[in-house]
Design a protein around this motif. Structure first.
Motif, PDB file in Angstrom:
ATOM      1  N   UNK A  99       0.869  -1.167   0.000  1.00 11.26           N
ATOM      2  CA  UNK A  99       0.000   0.000   0.000  1.00 11.26           C
ATOM      3  C   UNK A  99       0.913   1.225   0.000  1.00 11.26           C
ATOM      4  N   UNK A 100       0.905   1.945  -1.098  1.00 15.86           N
ATOM      5  CA  UNK A 100       1.845   3.057  -1.267  1.00 15.86           C
ATOM      6  C   UNK A 100       1.076   4.335  -1.646  1.00 15.86           C
ATOM      7  N   UNK A 101       0.563   5.047  -0.629  1.00 19.00           N
ATOM      8  CA  UNK A 101      -0.281   6.213  -0.909  1.00 19.00           C
ATOM      9  C   UNK A 101       0.478   7.293  -1.675  1.00 19.00           C
ATOM     10  N   UNK A 102      -0.090   7.721  -2.803  1.00 26.99           N
ATOM     11  CA  UNK A 102       0.592   8.745  -3.601  1.00 26.99           C
ATOM     12  C   UNK A 102      -0.074  10.109  -3.423  1.00 26.99           C
ATOM     13  N   UNK A 103      -1.360  10.140  -3.153  1.00 22.00           N
ATOM     14  CA  UNK A 103      -2.171  11.350  -2.899  1.00 22.00           C
ATOM     15  C   UNK A 103      -2.459  12.162  -4.158  1.00 22.00           C
ATOM     16  N   UNK A 104      -1.436  12.420  -4.982  1.00 18.72           N
ATOM     17  CA  UNK A 104      -1.656  13.181  -6.215  1.00 18.72           C
ATOM     18  C   UNK A 104      -0.602  12.773  -7.235  1.00 18.72           C
ATOM     19  N   UNK A 105      -0.932  12.952  -8.521  1.00 18.71           N
ATOM     20  CA  UNK A 105       0.026  12.607  -9.569  1.00 18.71           C
ATOM     21  C   UNK A 105       0.716  13.833 -10.136  1.00 18.71           C
ATOM     22  N   UNK A 106       0.522  14.976  -9.485  1.00 15.60           N
ATOM     23  CA  UNK A 106       1.090  16.217 -10.020  1.00 15.60           C
ATOM     24  C   UNK A 106       2.150  16.810  -9.089  1.00 15.60           C
ATOM     25  N   UNK A 107       3.268  17.202  -9.675  1.00 14.22           N
ATOM     26  CA  UNK A 107       4.398  17.655  -8.860  1.00 14.22           C
ATOM     27  C   UNK A 107       4.133  18.926  -8.064  1.00 14.22           C
ATOM     28  N   UNK A 108       3.389  19.874  -8.660  1.00 19.18           N
ATOM     29  CA  UNK A 108       3.128  21.103  -7.905  1.00 19.18           C
ATOM     30  C   UNK A 108       2.242  20.801  -6.686  1.00 19.18           C
ATOM     31  N   UNK A 109       1.223  19.950  -6.904  1.00 19.55           N
ATOM     32  CA  UNK A 109       0.335  19.589  -5.796  1.00 19.55           C
ATOM     33  C   UNK A 109       1.113  18.801  -4.735  1.00 19.55           C
ATOM     34  N   UNK A 110       1.957  17.876  -5.184  1.00 22.45           N
ATOM     35  CA  UNK A 110       2.753  17.082  -4.226  1.00 22.45           C
ATOM     36  C   UNK A 110       3.647  17.992  -3.392  1.00 22.45           C
ATOM     37  N   UNK A 111       4.198  19.003  -4.051  1.00 23.37           N
ATOM     38  CA  UNK A 111       5.047  19.947  -3.341  1.00 23.37           C
ATOM     39  C   UNK A 111       4.242  20.700  -2.282  1.00 23.37           C
ATOM     40  N   UNK A 126      -5.726  24.846  -4.587  1.00 26.71           N
ATOM     41  CA  UNK A 126      -5.275  25.295  -5.909  1.00 26.71           C
ATOM     42  C   UNK A 126      -5.214  24.209  -6.984  1.00 26.71           C
ATOM     43  N   UNK A 127      -5.674  23.009  -6.723  1.00 23.64           N
ATOM     44  CA  UNK A 127      -5.560  21.945  -7.736  1.00 23.64           C
ATOM     45  C   UNK A 127      -6.353  22.325  -8.994  1.00 23.64           C
ATOM     46  N   UNK A 128      -5.659  22.378 -10.137  1.00 26.94           N
ATOM     47  CA  UNK A 128      -6.340  22.714 -11.395  1.00 26.94           C
ATOM     48  C   UNK A 128      -6.870  21.443 -12.054  1.00 26.94           C
ATOM     49  N   UNK A 129      -7.672  21.653 -13.112  1.00 25.06           N
ATOM     50  CA  UNK A 129      -8.225  20.521 -13.856  1.00 25.06           C
ATOM     51  C   UNK A 129      -7.087  19.671 -14.452  1.00 25.06           C
ATOM     52  N   UNK A 130      -6.067  20.372 -14.982  1.00 23.33           N
ATOM     53  CA  UNK A 130      -4.916  19.662 -15.573  1.00 23.33           C
ATOM     54  C   UNK A 130      -4.197  18.825 -14.513  1.00 23.33           C
ATOM     55  N   UNK A 131      -4.038  19.417 -13.336  1.00 23.84           N
ATOM     56  CA  UNK A 131      -3.320  18.714 -12.260  1.00 23.84           C
ATOM     57  C   UNK A 131      -4.104  17.485 -11.808  1.00 23.84           C
ATOM     58  N   UNK A 132      -5.421  17.639 -11.762  1.00 20.12           N
ATOM     59  CA  UNK A 132      -6.293  16.500 -11.441  1.00 20.12           C
ATOM     60  C   UNK A 132      -6.103  15.384 -12.477  1.00 20.12           C
ATOM     61  N   UNK A 133      -5.986  15.800 -13.754  1.00 24.49           N
ATOM     62  CA  UNK A 133      -5.785  14.799 -14.818  1.00 24.49           C
ATOM     63  C   UNK A 133      -4.458  14.055 -14.659  1.00 24.49           C
ATOM     64  N   UNK A 134      -3.466  14.736 -14.097  1.00 27.06           N
ATOM     65  CA  UNK A 134      -2.185  14.063 -13.842  1.00 27.06           C
ATOM     66  C   UNK A 134      -2.368  12.897 -12.867  1.00 27.06           C
ATOM     67  N   UNK A 135      -3.302  13.070 -11.919  1.00 31.34           N
ATOM     68  CA  UNK A 135      -3.576  11.972 -10.986  1.00 31.34           C
ATOM     69  C   UNK A 135      -4.200  10.799 -11.742  1.00 31.34           C
ATOM     70  N   UNK A 136      -5.172  11.125 -12.632  1.00 31.40           N
ATOM     71  CA  UNK A 136      -5.811  10.063 -13.410  1.00 31.40           C
ATOM     72  C   UNK A 136      -4.786   9.313 -14.267  1.00 31.40           C
ATOM     73  N   UNK A 137      -3.877  10.059 -14.903  1.00 26.09           N
ATOM     74  CA  UNK A 137      -2.916   9.397 -15.792  1.00 26.09           C
ATOM     75  C   UNK A 137      -1.942   8.526 -14.992  1.00 26.09           C
ATOM     76  N   UNK A 138      -1.584   8.977 -13.802  1.00 20.27           N
ATOM     77  CA  UNK A 138      -0.689   8.157 -12.969  1.00 20.27           C
ATOM     78  C   UNK A 138      -1.396   6.861 -12.541  1.00 20.27           C
ATOM     79  N   UNK A 139      -2.682   6.997 -12.209  1.00 22.62           N
ATOM     80  CA  UNK A 139      -3.442   5.817 -11.795  1.00 22.62           C
ATOM     81  C   UNK A 139      -3.448   4.772 -12.908  1.00 22.62           C
ATOM     82  N   UNK A 140      -3.707   5.263 -14.136  1.00 21.07           N
ATOM     83  CA  UNK A 140      -3.749   4.343 -15.282  1.00 21.07           C
ATOM     84  C   UNK A 140      -2.396   3.702 -15.502  1.00 21.07           C
TER      85      UNK A 140
END
Ligand code: SAH
Ligand code: SF4
Ligand code: F3S
Length: 462
Positions: free
Chosen positions: A284-296, A333-347
């Motif tokens: 179990x490796x929680x990532x929380x988000x797939x976007x670097x700005x959000x992770x920061x 501040x999570x943008x639509x693009x940043x949210x999509x980064x999470x989806x792409x990482x999941x896939x």
């Protein structure tokens, strides 16, 4: 090896028998697996002091609610419950109600004074004080202890297991958290990170084996930063060494652990997992988000690329390993693009399973003080729905790939849907359902998978 240490620890047991006069305690537990073990630690402390544990609310003289603060709605649920108990207490004045766990630590005195909800407030590091506090509350005094400790690990206490089955148990290996992720309340409610003496962990595991348990899950908020320094020989025991020590206790004991932090997940842990058949192949490796700005902004201490590298290492060193994660949608501040980064990482990662949440701002965290909770609730919900839909698809795809395969399953109980069926888990932590036959709970069976949903595998015993 550890014999002398155990003797010392027995002497360390500083639980005065204050005499509970046979009073019965009902414990209700919310929140994470840590709280589940903590309730078992509380049960041990109280039974050692002459109290008994009751499974029925009606029989209880004392109600303890072990609480969680991780999200606003977790606290709301507990508040509702405490209000119900307040009404219940009006009917039976002799009864005492206590809040323990993370909400006790976060709200402290407030629960006694402003909200007048309960009689006792006890934080996660103060459970040894419970017998005394119950006595004080019983004589009408304010009973509160929310001191956090840098040392307390309840190492010498053997938890009284409250779970329904005696097949699988949680074992706490550390307490607290030093990570300070910007959204998270845990460092405030659980205090500083500290590791538990490994010899007491092994002693607890051996005791569970003797009682017939077949699986242990080692628990910590960030198990990869487990570290124990043996003062006698200056040797350090890392999480990988601890995992190996536990795996060696018995080849028939399954070993799991939770939770890993991507930042500290090293290859040595993966190699140890590969070396022992009885260490379950699931991470179990929680990532929380797939976007670097959000992770920061979350202050997670890793990037998308680092996380991907860890997943590649897992897939290389442990082919077929189960993978799960946690996600937060709508962080500041999570943008639509940043949210999509999470989806792409999941896939890309193809997780088998995930816990998914809407961001909930928590008082006093860095995010609450310095960032704006500026994503509208509808947007958080819409993004959450998106990731849930995607995860369901990924889980189904992953389960479909298992059709035709045979897995060793540890039987945990009777299926919720039918008495004629049992369920258990495979090494990858997937739930497998099959016909009962003359199989017993606690058995290991080989099951060939014939069908699946996104949540479970079904099969026949071979
Ligand atoms: N120590 C573990 C998990 C702790 S809490 C870890 O770091 O992974 C479990 C999960 O709750 C987290 O992984 C995160 O996804 C979620 N969570 C924590 N704080 C939250 C918040 N303020 N709002 C929404 N979800 C949160
Ligand atoms: Fe919270 Fe981060 Fe610690 Fe997990 S690692 S408990 S998310 S602060
Ligand atoms: Fe909740 Fe405390 Fe666990 S906040 S998730 S019970 S550590």
């Amino acid at each position: 090896m550890g014999k002398n240490k155990f003797e010392n620890l027995d002497k360390l047991k500083i639980l005065p028998n204050t005499g509970g006069n046979g009073q019965k305690i009902y414990i209700e537990t919310y929140g994470c697996q840590m709280n589940v073990v903590d309730s078992e630690v509380v049960a041990a402390i109280m039974t050692d002091n002459g109290f008994s544990i009751s499974e029925n609310l009606e029989d209880a003289n004392i109600i303890l609610v072990n609480t969680c603060s991780i999200r606003e709605n977790a606290e709301q649920k507990v508040r509702q419950r405490l209000n119900d108990y307040k009404k219940y207490k009006k009917k039976d004045k002799g009864i005492l109600i206590g809040v323990i766990g993370c909400m006790a630590e976060r709200l402290k005195q407030k629960l006694l004074e402003e909200e007048k909800l309960v009689d006792m407030v006890i934080g996660p590091d103060a459970y040894r004080d419970l017998p005394k506090l119950v006595e004080e509350a019983g004589s009408g005094q304010q009973a509160i202890n929310v001191l956090l400790s840098r040392e307390e690990t309840y190492a010498d206490i053997n938890p009284v297991r409250l779970g329904k089955n005696n097949v699988t148990a949680f074992v706490s290996i550390m307490r607290g958290c030093d990570q300070m992720c910007s959204y998270c309340v845990v460092p405030f409610t659980r205090g500083r990170e500290r590791s538990r003496d490994p010899y007491t962990i092994i002693r607890e595991v051996n005791d569970l084996i003797a009682k017939g348990y077949k699986e242990v899950t080692l628990l910590g908020q960030n198990v990869n930063s487990y570290i124990w320094e043996n003062k006698e020989n200056n040797r350090k025991i890392s999480f990988a060494s601890l995992l190996e020590m536990v795996a060696k206790t018995s080849p028939d004991l399954r070993v799991r652990y939770s939770t890993s932090h991507p930042k500290d997940m090293t290859d040595d842990v993966l190699h140890t997992m590969a070396k022992y058949d009885n260490i379950c192949k699931n991470i179990h490796l929680p990532v929380q988000s797939g976007n670097n700005r959000v992770l920061e902004n979350m202050r997670r201490g890793y990037t998308r690329e680092w996380y991907m590298d860890r997943i590649r290492a897992i897939k290389k060193i442990l082919p077929g390993c189960g993978l799960s994660s946690d996600f937060i949608t709508g962080f500041c501040d999570e943008t639509e693009e940043e949210h999509k980064d999470t989806l792409s990482l999941m896939k890309w990662a193809g997780f088998d399973f995930a816990f998914m949440f809407k961001y909930s701002e928590r008082p006093n965290t860095y995010a609450e003080r310095k960032l704006k909770d500026n994503i509208p609730d509808e947007t958080k919900s819409r993004r959450l729905t998106k990731i849930i839909e995607l995860q369901n698809k990924l889980s189904l795809e992953s389960n479909k790939k298992d059709i035709g395969k045979t897995f060793e399953v540890l039987v945990e109980g009777v299926s919720r849907k039918s008495d004629e069926r049992l369920f258990g888990r495979n090494s990858q932590n997937k739930v497998v359902v099959f016909d009962r036959g003359n199989i017993e709970i606690g058995d290991y069976v080989n099951v060939k998978i014939t069908e699946c949903t996104s949540a479970t595998l079904k099969g026949i015993v071979v």
